[in-house]
Write a protein that holds these residues in place. Sequence first.
Motif, PDB file in Angstrom:
ATOM      1  N   THR A 250      -3.849 -25.161   9.822  1.00 17.99           N
ATOM      2  CA  THR A 250      -4.064 -24.020   8.923  1.00 17.99           C
ATOM      3  C   THR A 250      -3.925 -22.689   9.681  1.00 17.99           C
ATOM      4  OG1 THR A 250      -6.440 -24.424   9.230  1.00 17.99           O
ATOM      5  CG2 THR A 250      -5.477 -25.148   7.162  1.00 17.99           C
ATOM      6  N   THR A 251      -4.032 -22.737  11.009  1.00 13.16           N
ATOM      7  CA  THR A 251      -3.797 -21.527  11.810  1.00 13.16           C
ATOM      8  C   THR A 251      -2.301 -21.357  12.054  1.00 13.16           C
ATOM      9  OG1 THR A 251      -5.936 -21.740  12.926  1.00 13.16           O
ATOM     10  CG2 THR A 251      -4.240 -20.464  14.068  1.00 13.16           C
ATOM     11  N   SER A 252      -1.665 -22.416  12.532  1.00 12.04           N
ATOM     12  CA  SER A 252      -0.238 -22.304  12.900  1.00 12.04           C
ATOM     13  C   SER A 252       0.664 -22.202  11.668  1.00 12.04           C
ATOM     14  CB  SER A 252       0.167 -23.508  13.749  1.00 12.04           C
ATOM     15  OG  SER A 252      -0.105 -24.685  13.020  1.00 12.04           O
ATOM     16  N   ALA A 253       0.123 -22.515  10.488  1.00 13.32           N
ATOM     17  CA  ALA A 253       0.938 -22.448   9.260  1.00 13.32           C
ATOM     18  C   ALA A 253       1.548 -21.055   9.081  1.00 13.32           C
ATOM     19  CB  ALA A 253       0.086 -22.791   8.038  1.00 13.32           C
ATOM     20  N   PHE A 254       0.844 -20.022   9.554  1.00 15.65           N
ATOM     21  CA  PHE A 254       1.352 -18.654   9.363  1.00 15.65           C
ATOM     22  C   PHE A 254       2.533 -18.333  10.285  1.00 15.65           C
ATOM     23  CE2 PHE A 254      -1.510 -17.064   6.262  1.00 15.65           C
ATOM     24  CZ  PHE A 254      -2.722 -17.709   6.471  1.00 15.65           C
ATOM     25  N   ILE A 255       2.733 -19.114  11.328  1.00 13.44           N
ATOM     26  CA  ILE A 255       3.788 -18.796  12.299  1.00 13.44           C
ATOM     27  C   ILE A 255       5.178 -18.818  11.655  1.00 13.44           C
ATOM     28  CG2 ILE A 255       4.920 -19.569  14.441  1.00 13.44           C
ATOM     29  CD1 ILE A 255       2.109 -20.415  15.431  1.00 13.44           C
ATOM     30  N   PRO A 256       5.546 -19.867  10.878  1.00 10.27           N
ATOM     31  CA  PRO A 256       6.873 -19.847  10.256  1.00 10.27           C
ATOM     32  C   PRO A 256       7.078 -18.640   9.345  1.00 10.27           C
ATOM     33  CG  PRO A 256       5.716 -21.914   9.757  1.00 10.27           C
ATOM     34  CD  PRO A 256       4.808 -21.094  10.575  1.00 10.27           C
ATOM     35  N   GLN A 257       6.000 -18.171   8.691  1.00 10.62           N
ATOM     36  CA  GLN A 257       6.146 -16.990   7.820  1.00 10.62           C
ATOM     37  C   GLN A 257       6.375 -15.740   8.659  1.00 10.62           C
ATOM     38  OE1 GLN A 257       5.774 -16.805   3.985  1.00 10.62           O
ATOM     39  NE2 GLN A 257       7.050 -15.165   4.783  1.00 10.62           N
ATOM     40  N   VAL A 258       5.704 -15.645   9.812  1.00  7.18           N
ATOM     41  CA  VAL A 258       5.909 -14.491  10.699  1.00  7.18           C
ATOM     42  C   VAL A 258       7.347 -14.485  11.213  1.00  7.18           C
ATOM     43  CG1 VAL A 258       5.292 -13.541  12.973  1.00  7.18           C
ATOM     44  CG2 VAL A 258       3.490 -14.253  11.399  1.00  7.18           C
ATOM     45  N   VAL A 259       7.818 -15.667  11.635  1.00 10.91           N
ATOM     46  CA  VAL A 259       9.185 -15.768  12.196  1.00 10.91           C
ATOM     47  C   VAL A 259      10.213 -15.388  11.131  1.00 10.91           C
ATOM     48  CG1 VAL A 259      10.925 -17.410  13.034  1.00 10.91           C
ATOM     49  CG2 VAL A 259       8.571 -17.499  13.921  1.00 10.91           C
ATOM     50  N   LYS A 260      10.047 -15.937   9.918  1.00  5.44           N
ATOM     51  CA  LYS A 260      11.004 -15.670   8.828  1.00  5.44           C
ATOM     52  C   LYS A 260      11.003 -14.183   8.464  1.00  5.44           C
ATOM     53  CE  LYS A 260      11.823 -16.783   3.913  1.00  5.44           C
ATOM     54  NZ  LYS A 260      12.948 -17.742   3.695  1.00  5.44           N
ATOM     55  N   THR A 261       9.814 -13.605   8.357  1.00  6.81           N
ATOM     56  CA  THR A 261       9.718 -12.206   7.919  1.00  6.81           C
ATOM     57  C   THR A 261      10.245 -11.257   8.986  1.00  6.81           C
ATOM     58  OG1 THR A 261       7.774 -12.834   6.634  1.00  6.81           O
ATOM     59  CG2 THR A 261       8.129 -10.488   6.978  1.00  6.81           C
ATOM     60  N   LYS A 262       9.961 -11.586  10.249  1.00  4.42           N
ATOM     61  CA  LYS A 262      10.455 -10.738  11.357  1.00  4.42           C
ATOM     62  C   LYS A 262      11.980 -10.734  11.341  1.00  4.42           C
ATOM     63  CE  LYS A 262       9.884 -10.254  16.432  1.00  4.42           C
ATOM     64  NZ  LYS A 262       9.930  -8.786  16.433  1.00  4.42           N
ATOM     65  N   LYS A 263      12.576 -11.929  11.060  1.00  3.02           N
ATOM     66  CA  LYS A 263      14.047 -12.068  11.099  1.00  3.02           C
ATOM     67  C   LYS A 263      14.680 -11.380   9.881  1.00  3.02           C
ATOM     68  CE  LYS A 263      15.790 -16.177  10.619  1.00  3.02           C
ATOM     69  NZ  LYS A 263      16.018 -17.636  10.768  1.00  3.02           N
ATOM     70  N   THR A 264      14.132 -11.649   8.681  1.00  7.13           N
ATOM     71  CA  THR A 264      14.799 -11.182   7.459  1.00  7.13           C
ATOM     72  C   THR A 264      14.345  -9.784   7.041  1.00  7.13           C
ATOM     73  OG1 THR A 264      13.037 -12.076   6.058  1.00  7.13           O
ATOM     74  CG2 THR A 264      14.882 -13.562   6.592  1.00  7.13           C
ATOM     75  N   LYS A 265      13.168  -9.374   7.509  1.00  5.67           N
ATOM     76  CA  LYS A 265      12.550  -8.100   7.082  1.00  5.67           C
ATOM     77  C   LYS A 265      12.406  -8.047   5.553  1.00  5.67           C
ATOM     78  CE  LYS A 265      13.667  -5.180  11.089  1.00  5.67           C
ATOM     79  NZ  LYS A 265      13.770  -6.347  11.972  1.00  5.67           N
ATOM     80  N   ASP A 266      12.490  -9.207   4.896  1.00  5.45           N
ATOM     81  CA  ASP A 266      12.358  -9.290   3.440  1.00  5.45           C
ATOM     82  C   ASP A 266      10.895  -9.615   3.127  1.00  5.45           C
ATOM     83  OD1 ASP A 266      12.290  -9.886   0.795  1.00  5.45           O
ATOM     84  OD2 ASP A 266      13.593 -11.652   0.904  1.00  5.45           O
ATOM     85  N   VAL A 267      10.179  -8.639   2.543  1.00  6.38           N
ATOM     86  CA  VAL A 267       8.761  -8.852   2.252  1.00  6.38           C
ATOM     87  C   VAL A 267       8.493  -8.768   0.751  1.00  6.38           C
ATOM     88  CG1 VAL A 267       7.891  -8.067   4.482  1.00  6.38           C
ATOM     89  CG2 VAL A 267       8.348  -6.397   2.682  1.00  6.38           C
ATOM     90  N   GLU A 268       9.610  -8.666  -0.015  1.00  2.00           N
ATOM     91  CA  GLU A 268       9.485  -8.392  -1.445  1.00  2.00           C
ATOM     92  C   GLU A 268       8.500  -9.349  -2.129  1.00  2.00           C
ATOM     93  OE1 GLU A 268      10.471  -5.746  -2.702  1.00  2.00           O
ATOM     94  OE2 GLU A 268       9.615  -6.375  -4.642  1.00  2.00           O
TER      95      GLU A 268
END
Lengths: 85, 85
Positions: free
Chosen positions: B14-32
């Motif tokens: 439940t802690t590391s679950a946020f890592i893929p979202q951080v990686v994806k958002t950092k790459k795409t800059k899509d936060v819509e």
Amino acid sequence: MNIEIIGLIAAVLTTSAFIPQVVKTKKTKDVESLSLPMYLVMLSGVLLWLVYGIYINSAAIILANLLTAGLVALLLSYKIRFTNK
Amino acid sequence: MNIEIIGLIAAVLTTSAFIPQVVKTKKTKDVESLSLPMYLVMLSGVLLWLVYGIYINSAAIILANLLTAGLVALLLSYKIRFTNK
């Protein structure tokens, strides 16, 4: 303030935090920036917390993680259903 | 299997679950489609868990929620910074 109350409020916040995301995603059907791996890993972790809560017989942990599992599973279904939209 | 190990694995997931979202958002800059209220409520809940963990002197709860707070705060900063992109 009794520390168990702090724990209860923390559980309510980290459980209900998913509600605004469910409402937003249901309304916009926009799942582009949501990470599928995040919700898969989160769901498995939450289900394990559920096993832990059942094992140690903690109603608070069971309830919080049942609700969270429901909300996260809903977001997962939205991510899968709305991705090809 | 020792139930504490189940709890530890659940905490790691439940802690590391946020890592893929951080990686994806950092790459795409899509936060819509990310919900700002979700991450605000999540951060406050995680910080309360941190207070709870410090109070009951639980290294596991402190560590898990310190990491989660860092990841969630990062996602919040991305949501605020990239929203006008």
